[in-house]
Design a protein around this motif. Structure first.
Motif, PDB file in Angstrom:
ATOM      1  N   SER A  19      -2.978  -5.937   0.141  1.00  0.00           N
ATOM      2  CA  SER A  19      -2.279  -5.753  -1.135  1.00  0.00           C
ATOM      3  C   SER A  19      -0.775  -5.543  -0.947  1.00  0.00           C
ATOM      4  CB  SER A  19      -2.877  -4.585  -1.927  1.00  0.00           C
ATOM      5  OG  SER A  19      -2.545  -3.352  -1.332  1.00  0.00           O
ATOM      6  N   ARG A  20      -0.375  -5.084   0.233  1.00  0.00           N
ATOM      7  CA  ARG A  20       1.050  -4.877   0.523  1.00  0.00           C
ATOM      8  C   ARG A  20       1.666  -6.069   1.247  1.00  0.00           C
ATOM      9  NH1 ARG A  20      -1.292  -0.325  -0.186  1.00  0.00           N
ATOM     10  NH2 ARG A  20      -0.224   1.533  -0.880  1.00  0.00           N
ATOM     11  N   GLY A  21       0.859  -7.081   1.518  1.00  0.00           N
ATOM     12  CA  GLY A  21       1.355  -8.250   2.239  1.00  0.00           C
ATOM     13  C   GLY A  21       1.716  -7.922   3.678  1.00  0.00           C
ATOM     14  N   THR A  22       1.055  -6.912   4.225  1.00  0.00           N
ATOM     15  CA  THR A  22       1.326  -6.443   5.577  1.00  0.00           C
ATOM     16  C   THR A  22       0.325  -7.040   6.549  1.00  0.00           C
ATOM     17  OG1 THR A  22       2.197  -4.376   4.728  1.00  0.00           O
ATOM     18  CG2 THR A  22       1.469  -4.361   6.996  1.00  0.00           C
ATOM     19  N   HIS A  23       0.810  -7.460   7.694  1.00  0.00           N
ATOM     20  CA  HIS A  23      -0.067  -7.970   8.751  1.00  0.00           C
ATOM     21  C   HIS A  23      -0.727  -6.783   9.444  1.00  0.00           C
ATOM     22  CE1 HIS A  23      -1.533 -10.339  12.084  1.00  0.00           C
ATOM     23  NE2 HIS A  23      -0.952  -9.503  12.911  1.00  0.00           N
ATOM     24  N   LEU A  24      -2.040  -6.731   9.409  1.00  0.00           N
ATOM     25  CA  LEU A  24      -2.791  -5.662  10.053  1.00  0.00           C
ATOM     26  C   LEU A  24      -2.911  -5.977  11.535  1.00  0.00           C
ATOM     27  CD1 LEU A  24      -4.366  -3.049   9.497  1.00  0.00           C
ATOM     28  CD2 LEU A  24      -6.394  -4.465   9.157  1.00  0.00           C
ATOM     29  N   VAL A  25      -2.344  -5.128  12.366  1.00  0.00           N
ATOM     30  CA  VAL A  25      -2.329  -5.356  13.807  1.00  0.00           C
ATOM     31  C   VAL A  25      -3.628  -4.879  14.462  1.00  0.00           C
ATOM     32  CG1 VAL A  25      -1.136  -4.798  15.964  1.00  0.00           C
ATOM     33  CG2 VAL A  25       0.180  -5.217  13.889  1.00  0.00           C
ATOM     34  N   ALA A  26      -4.094  -3.693  14.069  1.00  0.00           N
ATOM     35  CA  ALA A  26      -5.299  -3.127  14.684  1.00  0.00           C
ATOM     36  C   ALA A  26      -5.849  -2.014  13.806  1.00  0.00           C
ATOM     37  CB  ALA A  26      -4.978  -2.567  16.066  1.00  0.00           C
ATOM     38  N   ILE A  27      -7.110  -1.724  14.012  1.00  0.00           N
ATOM     39  CA  ILE A  27      -7.738  -0.558  13.404  1.00  0.00           C
ATOM     40  C   ILE A  27      -8.205   0.327  14.549  1.00  0.00           C
ATOM     41  CG2 ILE A  27      -9.675   0.311  12.053  1.00  0.00           C
ATOM     42  CD1 ILE A  27      -9.514  -2.165  10.321  1.00  0.00           C
ATOM     43  N   GLN A  48       5.759  -0.251  18.569  1.00  0.00           N
ATOM     44  CA  GLN A  48       6.159  -1.580  19.044  1.00  0.00           C
ATOM     45  C   GLN A  48       6.455  -2.554  17.895  1.00  0.00           C
ATOM     46  OE1 GLN A  48       6.647  -2.306  22.335  1.00  0.00           O
ATOM     47  NE2 GLN A  48       6.246  -0.126  22.623  1.00  0.00           N
ATOM     48  N   GLU A  49       6.085  -2.156  16.687  1.00  0.00           N
ATOM     49  CA  GLU A  49       6.210  -3.042  15.534  1.00  0.00           C
ATOM     50  C   GLU A  49       7.527  -2.839  14.801  1.00  0.00           C
ATOM     51  OE1 GLU A  49       3.933  -5.454  14.671  1.00  0.00           O
ATOM     52  OE2 GLU A  49       3.019  -4.869  16.574  1.00  0.00           O
ATOM     53  N   ALA A  50       8.045  -3.908  14.220  1.00  0.00           N
ATOM     54  CA  ALA A  50       9.260  -3.817  13.412  1.00  0.00           C
ATOM     55  C   ALA A  50       8.986  -3.024  12.136  1.00  0.00           C
ATOM     56  CB  ALA A  50       9.771  -5.214  13.072  1.00  0.00           C
ATOM     57  N   GLU A  51       7.839  -3.284  11.524  1.00  0.00           N
ATOM     58  CA  GLU A  51       7.429  -2.550  10.333  1.00  0.00           C
ATOM     59  C   GLU A  51       6.473  -1.447  10.782  1.00  0.00           C
ATOM     60  OE1 GLU A  51       5.412  -3.203   5.939  1.00  0.00           O
ATOM     61  OE2 GLU A  51       5.177  -4.758   7.453  1.00  0.00           O
ATOM     62  N   ARG A  52       6.986  -0.252  10.857  1.00  0.00           N
ATOM     63  CA  ARG A  52       6.192   0.879  11.354  1.00  0.00           C
ATOM     64  C   ARG A  52       5.426   1.512  10.202  1.00  0.00           C
ATOM     65  NH1 ARG A  52      10.679   3.406  15.448  1.00  0.00           N
ATOM     66  NH2 ARG A  52      10.432   1.791  17.015  1.00  0.00           N
ATOM     67  N   MET A  53       4.135   1.208  10.173  1.00  0.00           N
ATOM     68  CA  MET A  53       3.296   1.692   9.086  1.00  0.00           C
ATOM     69  C   MET A  53       1.915   2.052   9.618  1.00  0.00           C
ATOM     70  SD  MET A  53       1.963  -0.344   5.678  1.00  0.00           S
ATOM     71  CE  MET A  53       3.616  -0.571   5.040  1.00  0.00           C
ATOM     72  N   ILE A  54       1.392   3.158   9.123  1.00  0.00           N
ATOM     73  CA  ILE A  54       0.017   3.547   9.399  1.00  0.00           C
ATOM     74  C   ILE A  54      -0.693   3.603   8.053  1.00  0.00           C
ATOM     75  CG2 ILE A  54      -1.514   5.413  10.152  1.00  0.00           C
ATOM     76  CD1 ILE A  54       0.652   6.184  12.196  1.00  0.00           C
ATOM     77  N   ILE A  55      -1.809   2.894   7.967  1.00  0.00           N
ATOM     78  CA  ILE A  55      -2.642   2.947   6.774  1.00  0.00           C
ATOM     79  C   ILE A  55      -3.869   3.760   7.146  1.00  0.00           C
ATOM     80  CG2 ILE A  55      -3.956   1.640   5.072  1.00  0.00           C
ATOM     81  CD1 ILE A  55      -2.106  -0.763   5.712  1.00  0.00           C
ATOM     82  N   THR A  56      -4.106   4.805   6.408  1.00  0.00           N
ATOM     83  CA  THR A  56      -5.232   5.683   6.688  1.00  0.00           C
ATOM     84  C   THR A  56      -6.109   5.815   5.447  1.00  0.00           C
ATOM     85  OG1 THR A  56      -5.864   7.908   7.414  1.00  0.00           O
ATOM     86  CG2 THR A  56      -3.820   7.729   6.175  1.00  0.00           C
ATOM     87  N   PRO A  57      -7.419   5.887   5.626  1.00  0.00           N
ATOM     88  CA  PRO A  57      -8.288   6.020   4.455  1.00  0.00           C
ATOM     89  C   PRO A  57      -8.152   7.367   3.760  1.00  0.00           C
ATOM     90  CG  PRO A  57      -9.595   5.841   6.478  1.00  0.00           C
ATOM     91  CD  PRO A  57      -8.166   5.717   6.862  1.00  0.00           C
ATOM     92  N   GLY A  58      -7.588   8.332   4.443  1.00  0.00           N
ATOM     93  CA  GLY A  58      -7.377   9.657   3.848  1.00  0.00           C
ATOM     94  C   GLY A  58      -6.456  10.467   4.729  1.00  0.00           C
ATOM     95  N   ILE A  59      -5.666  11.329   4.123  1.00  0.00           N
ATOM     96  CA  ILE A  59      -4.698  12.129   4.878  1.00  0.00           C
ATOM     97  C   ILE A  59      -5.390  12.985   5.937  1.00  0.00           C
ATOM     98  CG2 ILE A  59      -4.618  14.051   3.243  1.00  0.00           C
ATOM     99  CD1 ILE A  59      -1.571  12.602   5.026  1.00  0.00           C
ATOM    100  N   GLN A  60      -6.630  13.386   5.682  1.00  0.00           N
ATOM    101  CA  GLN A  60      -7.349  14.224   6.640  1.00  0.00           C
ATOM    102  C   GLN A  60      -7.548  13.529   7.983  1.00  0.00           C
ATOM    103  OE1 GLN A  60      -8.765  12.721   4.014  1.00  0.00           O
ATOM    104  NE2 GLN A  60     -10.755  11.923   4.591  1.00  0.00           N
ATOM    105  N   HIS A  61      -7.453  12.206   8.021  1.00  0.00           N
ATOM    106  CA  HIS A  61      -7.615  11.470   9.266  1.00  0.00           C
ATOM    107  C   HIS A  61      -6.459  11.721  10.232  1.00  0.00           C
ATOM    108  CE1 HIS A  61     -11.207   9.094   8.258  1.00  0.00           C
ATOM    109  NE2 HIS A  61     -10.780   9.274   7.019  1.00  0.00           N
ATOM    110  N   LEU A  62      -5.355  12.243   9.733  1.00  0.00           N
ATOM    111  CA  LEU A  62      -4.234  12.592  10.612  1.00  0.00           C
ATOM    112  C   LEU A  62      -4.453  13.947  11.275  1.00  0.00           C
ATOM    113  CD1 LEU A  62      -1.254  11.469   8.337  1.00  0.00           C
ATOM    114  CD2 LEU A  62      -2.384  10.180  10.163  1.00  0.00           C
TER     115      LEU A  62
END
Length: 86
Positions: A19-27, A48-62
């Protein structure tokens, strides 16, 4: 997490990236026995990525790295966007 919960969490992450048009590198999936190994691997990939983003299913996962709110704040202060998909 059960297998169904894990599948649902993966789906949320993939849909959020799409939905964000982001390339998913890994899970990365954390295993209780080896925590926080997957989190450290995730950070190594993200940095290592130019676009530094973490997608998490919930904040508790951090929480594997400490208080989830504090971890989020530290990551964001280092230029990593945190997206909560669930």
């Amino acid at each position: 997490m059960s297998e169904n919960e894990l599948a649902s969490a993966r789906k949320l992450v993939v849909e959020a990236a799409h939905s964000r048009g982001t390339h998913l590198v890994a899970i990365h999936v954390e295993e209780i026995e080896t925590a926080p190994e997957a989190f450290h691997d995730l950070l190594a990939v993200v940095m290592q990525e130019a676009e530094r983003m973490i997608i998490t299913p919930g904040i508790q996962h951090l929480g594997v790295a400490g208080d989830p709110s504090s971890v989020r704040q530290r990551l964001e202060s280092n230029g990593i966007t945190i997206v909560v998909s669930g």
